[in-house]
Each structure stands twice: as structure tokens, then as C-alpha cells.
Scaffold this active site. Structure first.
Site, PDB file in Angstrom:
ATOM      1  N   ILE A  28       0.970  -1.371  -0.079  1.00 28.03           N
ATOM      2  CA  ILE A  28      -0.002   0.004  -0.091  1.00 28.03           C
ATOM      3  C   ILE A  28       0.768   1.428  -0.105  1.00 28.03           C
ATOM      4  O   ILE A  28       1.650   1.272   0.930  1.00 28.03           O
ATOM      5  CB  ILE A  28      -1.011  -0.085   1.197  1.00 28.03           C
ATOM      6  CG1 ILE A  28      -1.904  -1.181   1.095  1.00 28.03           C
ATOM      7  CG2 ILE A  28      -1.880   1.390   1.323  1.00 28.03           C
ATOM      8  CD1 ILE A  28      -2.632  -1.348   2.347  1.00 28.03           C
ATOM      9  N   ARG A  48      -8.719 -16.773  -6.868  1.00 25.37           N
ATOM     10  CA  ARG A  48      -9.396 -18.004  -6.944  1.00 25.37           C
ATOM     11  C   ARG A  48      -9.240 -19.084  -5.783  1.00 25.37           C
ATOM     12  O   ARG A  48      -8.436 -18.586  -5.053  1.00 25.37           O
ATOM     13  CB  ARG A  48      -8.760 -18.885  -8.275  1.00 25.37           C
ATOM     14  CG  ARG A  48      -8.859 -17.913  -9.457  1.00 25.37           C
ATOM     15  CD  ARG A  48      -8.004 -18.697 -10.519  1.00 25.37           C
ATOM     16  NE  ARG A  48      -6.676 -18.567 -10.238  1.00 25.37           N
ATOM     17  CZ  ARG A  48      -5.747 -19.459 -11.000  1.00 25.37           C
ATOM     18  NH1 ARG A  48      -6.035 -19.887 -12.401  1.00 25.37           N
ATOM     19  NH2 ARG A  48      -4.456 -19.424 -10.552  1.00 25.37           N
ATOM     20  N   GLU A 107       2.189  -3.353   5.797  1.00 32.00           N
ATOM     21  CA  GLU A 107       1.132  -2.991   4.726  1.00 32.00           C
ATOM     22  C   GLU A 107       1.554  -3.837   3.393  1.00 32.00           C
ATOM     23  O   GLU A 107       0.918  -3.564   2.251  1.00 32.00           O
ATOM     24  CB  GLU A 107       1.174  -1.383   4.433  1.00 32.00           C
ATOM     25  CG  GLU A 107       2.504  -0.984   3.814  1.00 32.00           C
ATOM     26  CD  GLU A 107       3.385  -0.550   5.121  1.00 32.00           C
ATOM     27  OE1 GLU A 107       4.269   0.232   4.603  1.00 32.00           O
ATOM     28  OE2 GLU A 107       3.323  -1.048   6.098  1.00 32.00           O
TER      29      GLU A 107
END
Length: 570
Positions: free
Chosen positions: A449, A480, A491
Site C-alpha cells: 500500500i 481463485r 502493509e
């Protein structure tokens, strides 16, 4: 009316069973394949163009029963029918249990043909075996409780049951004597090892005994916990070990092992733990013979797993002592009650669809978070086995429920609910090993981030935590089921995507980047965040550490290039 060949071929192509037609000629050493239908391609993974003209031997492998192959050859040579089953292999090397029904067919020319109808019966046989195994363990428990067996006979019956239910090459009961573990009962290939001694120190059995925890090894050749000399002596390549625990005391270890790597599944573990609980309780009774043992207590009470029998009216007919601990009720107060009266309405509604399926004759296994009355929310792994009477009618359901909550908590990042670093590494190394074995393409995405410190400084750490939660939840919803995703630290988040090359992983990373930029966060109206991502495709037999280094370098190139972008490693 004569049916056209085209109509017959269309019917074969729509069949759910695989159909193979062989051509047998007197001069040929083996019949050759002249036709396979679509179901054969789906079942085996082979394209029909790759198998036409070949003998069927390409489906054979290490686990194929030579006697079955010989019987098929004999039937073809004698121009007669054959039916049977054995292990065969798909195109990707995966074994599966295939049932054959082979018949000779008359033709208008002098060529002899054989038609084989083939089915994948792996799961069907597995379900039948699980039901038989559970019935065997329950019968063993009943016999131990009521039969007055002597201690050595109990050991031997337990070890034989463990050998059968696990499909192992050998099973052993080991008990500690001084600084050694002694083979007290043996079955299978370990039959010549009765009385064998191995040191407690430096052996997997000793570790299981002292740590009082289930242990598993998929390959002893690279497992530093294993006493190599003893393992080689008995052919121990992979195995499972369960401590014999009762009343805070460990009496020894129940061990099953095989001479091939990764021979055991998680399904084997539960029945093995039940068997170990029965034996541990028997050992406890023998060691404490002078004390009264309540004859109503089933020996399965020794294990911290819910075991019960539920009748068709959904009443508990039998429960073990674990129910008393979970629900703070006496077992006698639980027997005869409807399920919802014990577990609570909310928990029952969660359980009910699976119970309905079991009472209709299905064998059910599921994992769910269940809001139990008095026991709180617990993540459980439950298995329901229908019980049939002599007429084939369903009388009720055997239920085995294992509490996974501590395991899940140990594996999850407390803030985001994703896998923590340790669990991700474990899963990633497993996926990379599998990819190297077959081989398969694997890619790694590392995500950070941007300017996260500024978010904490300007909005506070509560908002920072909210950002981590929302981004983590989004990642978990985006990937998936076969992908591994976790919080790598701070982060940073990480995703391993099997069967995916760098180009596809780049597309996925770009989609994640764009969607994160549009996320909103409670308590910080108008706040938006961006992420920088590094993508790396695993090289042949590349270790996780090296793959991480390349993805990390790519991610930092994205940071230096201005953030909010994806960079693919060279």
C-alpha cells in the site's frame, strides 16, 4: 429400422462413461485403439488424436495391478468378456481408479473388435471405504468397552485397525520405556519389528511423545526430525503419528507409515485419532485398574472431538464426553434431545442442510463456522456417515466434528483474516513443489500500500487498520480458490497464482490495482489509497526465497517509478 453409424457415434460422444474401441489382429502383439469418445478424453486428459493407433498400455503406471492387466490381455486373446478395476494414470501423471467392462464385438469384416466401457470410480470407492472405516472403528470401540479384552489384544486390534483404515504399509504402537520407544504392537510390513527400540531423543516418535501433538511427514529423506537409521531399517518414508493421550498423560504413540512419499491424506488423520483415543483410554484403564471406571463411558471419550450418533428424528442417541465440555451438559442430559435443543437454533440452521443430505443417504464432509449455543462461534470440520440397517434403510447418522478454531487462529492474520506469513510460506512451498513435479507455471504477486505511513499519521491507526482490513478482504474475494493469498507483513500482501504465467498474473495485478483505488473505508470519507505491485513468474525449480526476491525488486521498481503501478520482473 437400421440406425445410422453417425447416430451411433453421436450417442457415444454424449455418453457420461468413457468408451474405447480396440482393434485386434492376429499378427499384432497388442490390440490398438481405433476410437475413444469425449468422456475418455475428459477422464484421462489425453487428446484422442494422441491415442488412436496406440496400445492401451500408456495408461498404466506404478500402482496399476499387473494381474488386472494380465486378465485383460487374456480376455482379449481368448475373445471373451472382462470386468474389473485397477489404478491407471491420467495424462498429468495423477492416478485414478478405473473400472473396466470389456466385450468382444462381431463385425462384418475379418477384423476383431473389443469395446471397453470405463468409469472413474475413485471417489465412489473412497466414500465406501470411509463408511466402512468409521463402522470398523465404532465396532472396535464397542468391542473394547464390552468385550473384556486384555491389554495386548487391545493394542493389536488397534494397530490392525489403524493399518486397515489408513491404507498404510505398516502400523505400530510405540510406548516409552526409559529413554527409548519400544514397538509394543505391529501390523503390515512392521510385523517383524515387534520389540524394536528406537531412541526417544532425535526421533519423530520421541518428539510426538514429548510434544503430545499430531505429527506428519511426507518424506523422511529431507525431514531433520526423523531418526534416519531407524526409518531406513523399517522402510519409513512418509507417515502420521498420534500421541496416546488420556487424563493429561501420554502413554505412547500410534504410528502408520508407508514406503512412498506423501501417502496419507487429512481424512486419514481423524480416524487415526479416534483409534488412538480408544487405545489410550485402554492403557489408562490398565494402569489404573484399582479404580472404578464408569462402564457407560465410551473409550472414544479420550479424544477432544465430538462423536455422536443421531437418529432419523434428529435426536442424539449417543454422545462422547467432548459434548459435555462444549455444552456444559451431562451426556445423560444430551441423549434423547433434539439437536437444536443442544446446539441452539442458529447452529442447527447452519448444520441442517448437511444433516438433511446425510439422512437422505449421502456421505457429507464440510467445513463451516457454526454459532453454537454456549460454545460460541467455532470453525469446525464435520463428517456425517449414514447408518443403514439390514434392509438398507437409513437408521441415523454417525457424526464426527473436529474443532478447527485454534488451528485457523494460528494460521490467520488477526487483522485481515488472510493467511499469516508462516501459513502462506507453508502453502506456497507446497504449490511450488507440486508445480516442479508436473510441471506447472506459477507466478507471484507482491503488493504494498502506497504511502501507508501518511494514512496513519493523517487519519490515525484505527483508519490504518480499516484500510488493511478492506484491502485484505478485497484480495481474498478477488483471487481463485486454488490461489494462496496472505498478509506478508505491515502493509504488504502476497498472492501466489498456480497455472498462471507472467502475462496473466500481470493482468490480475492490474485489475487489483485499479479496484483498490476505488475502495472506500469506514471512518475516512473521501480517502483513497493506491498500491504498487511486483510480479514474477517462477523459474524451473526456483525456491520461494528467490522468487520473492525478484517480485520484491519488481515492486520497488514500481515504487521508484511513481507508485500506483505494476512492474513485472525480468
Amino acid at each position: 429400422m437400421r440406425i445410422s453409424p453417425k447416430l451411433l457415434e453421436q450417442a457415444l460422444e454424449r455418453s457420461h462413461d468413457a468408451v474405447t474401441i480396440f482393434e485386434g489382429r492376429a499378427a499384432a502383439s497388442a490390440p490398438t485403439i481405433v476410437y475413444v469418445n469425449r468422456a475418455f478424453e475428459v477422464m484421462t486428459g489425453f487428446d484422442r488424436n494422441d491415442v488412436l493407433g496406440r496400445a492401451p498400455g500408456f495408461l498404466q503406471g506404478e500402482r496399476t495391478d499387473a494381474s488386472v492387466v494380465e486378465a485383460i490381455d487374456s480376455a482379449i486373446s481368448a475373445n471373451r468378456s472382462f470386468s474389473g478395476e485397477s489404478w491407471f494414470y491420467r495424462n498429468n501423471g495423477e492416478p485414478f481408479l478405473m473400472c473396466w467392462a470389456l466385450d468382444p464385438v462381431e463385425s462384418d469384416d475379418d477384423v476383431q473388435y473389443f469395446v471397453a466401457v470405463q468409469q472413474d470410480v475413485t471417489e465412489r470407492r473412497k466414500r465406501r471405504r470411509r463408511r466402512e472405516d468409521l463402522e470398523r472403528v465404532v465396532a472396535l470401540q464397542r468391542e473394547v468397552v464390552t468385550g473384556g479384552l486384555d491389554l495386548q489384544r487391545v493394542r493389536q486390534k488397534i494397530v490392525e485397525a489403524a493399518f486397515q483404515i489408513s491404507g498404510a504399509d505398516a502400523a505400530v504402537v510405540e510406548e516409552a520405556e526409559g529413554d527409548e520407544m519400544v514397538y509394543r504392537a505391529v501390523a503390515g510390513k512392521a510385523e517383524g519389528s515387534l520389540g524394536m527400540r528406537i531412541p526417544v531423543e532425535g526421533s519423530l516418535s520421541g518428539r510426538c511423545f514429548f510434544e503430545r501433538e499430531f505429527l506428519r511427514t511426507d518424506d523422511t529423506s529431507d525431514d531433520p526430525r526423523v531418526h534416519r537409521e531407524a526409518a531406513l531399517k523399517v522402510g519409513f518414508v512418509s507417515g502420521m503419528l498420534v500421541p496416546l493421550l488420556h487424563e493429561q498423560r501420554c502413554y505412547g504413540v500410534l504410528k502408520v507409515y508407508a514406503s512412498r512419499p506423501a501417502a496419507f491424506s487429512n481424512d486419514d488423520r481423524q480416524l487415526l485419532e479416534i483409534a488412538s483415543g480408544i487405545l489410550a483410554a485402554a492403557l489408562f484403564n490398565a494402569a489404573s485398574f484399582e479404580s472404578e471406571v464408569n462402564r457407560r463411558i465410551m473409550l472414544v471419550d479420550a479424544i477432544p472431538i465430538l462423536v455422536s450418533y443421531i437418529d432419523r428424528e434428529r435426536r442424539y442417541q449417543e454422545v462422547n464426553a467432548a459434548y459435555e465440555d462444549w455444552f456444559d451438559l451431562e451426556a445423560s442430559d444430551i441423549r434423547g434431545k433434539f439437536m437444536w435443543e443442544v446446539v441452539g437454533d442458529a447452529a442447527y440452521e447452519t448444520i441442517r442442510p448437511n444433516l438433511d443430505a446425510a439422512l437422505s443417504g449421502e456421505e457429507v464432509s464440510y467445513e463451516a463456522e457454526v454459532p453454537y449455543r454456549g460454545a460460541g462461534n467455532r470453525t469446525v470440520l464435520a463428517q456425517y456417515q449414514p447408518s443403514f440397517d439390514a434392509s438398507g434403510n437409513i437408521g441415523g447418522v454417525y457424526a464426527v466434528v473436529r474443532d478447527l478454531t485454534p488451528v485457523k487462529q494460528a494460521e490467520q492474520d488477526f487483522l485481515t483474516g488472510l493467511w499469516n506469513r508462516r501459513k502462506f510460506q507453508e502453502q506456497a512451498e507446497h504449490l511450488l513443489a507440486r508445480a516442479a513435479r508436473y510441471p506447472l507455471t506459477v507466478s507471484l504477486i507482491l503488493l504494498d500500500i502506497d504511502s501507508f505511513k501518511a494514512v496513519n499519521d493523517q487519519h490515525g491507526h484505527l483508519v490504518g487498520d480499516e484500510v488493511l482490513k478492506v484491502v485484505g478482504r478485497h484480495l481474498g474475494d478477488t483471487v481463485r480458490g486454488v490461489d494462496a493469498v496472505g498478509r506478508w507483513g505491515g502493509e504488504e500482501f502476497i498472492v501466489l497464482v498456480p497455472e498462471t504465467g507472467a502475462a496473466e498474473a500481470h493482468q490480475l495485478a492490474e485489475r487489483i490495482r485499479g479496484e483498490v483505488a476505488r475502495l472506500s473505508f469506514d471512518g475516512a470519507e473521501g480517502l483513497s489509497v493506491t498500491v504498487s505491485l511486483g510480479v514474477a513468474q517462477a523459474r524451473k525449480e526456483e525456491a520461494l526465497e528467490q522468487l520473492l526476491e525478484r517480485a520484491d525488486a519488481a515492486m520497488y521498481r514500481a515504487k521508484r517509478a511513481g507508485r500506483d503501478r505494476v512492474v513485472v520482473a525480468d
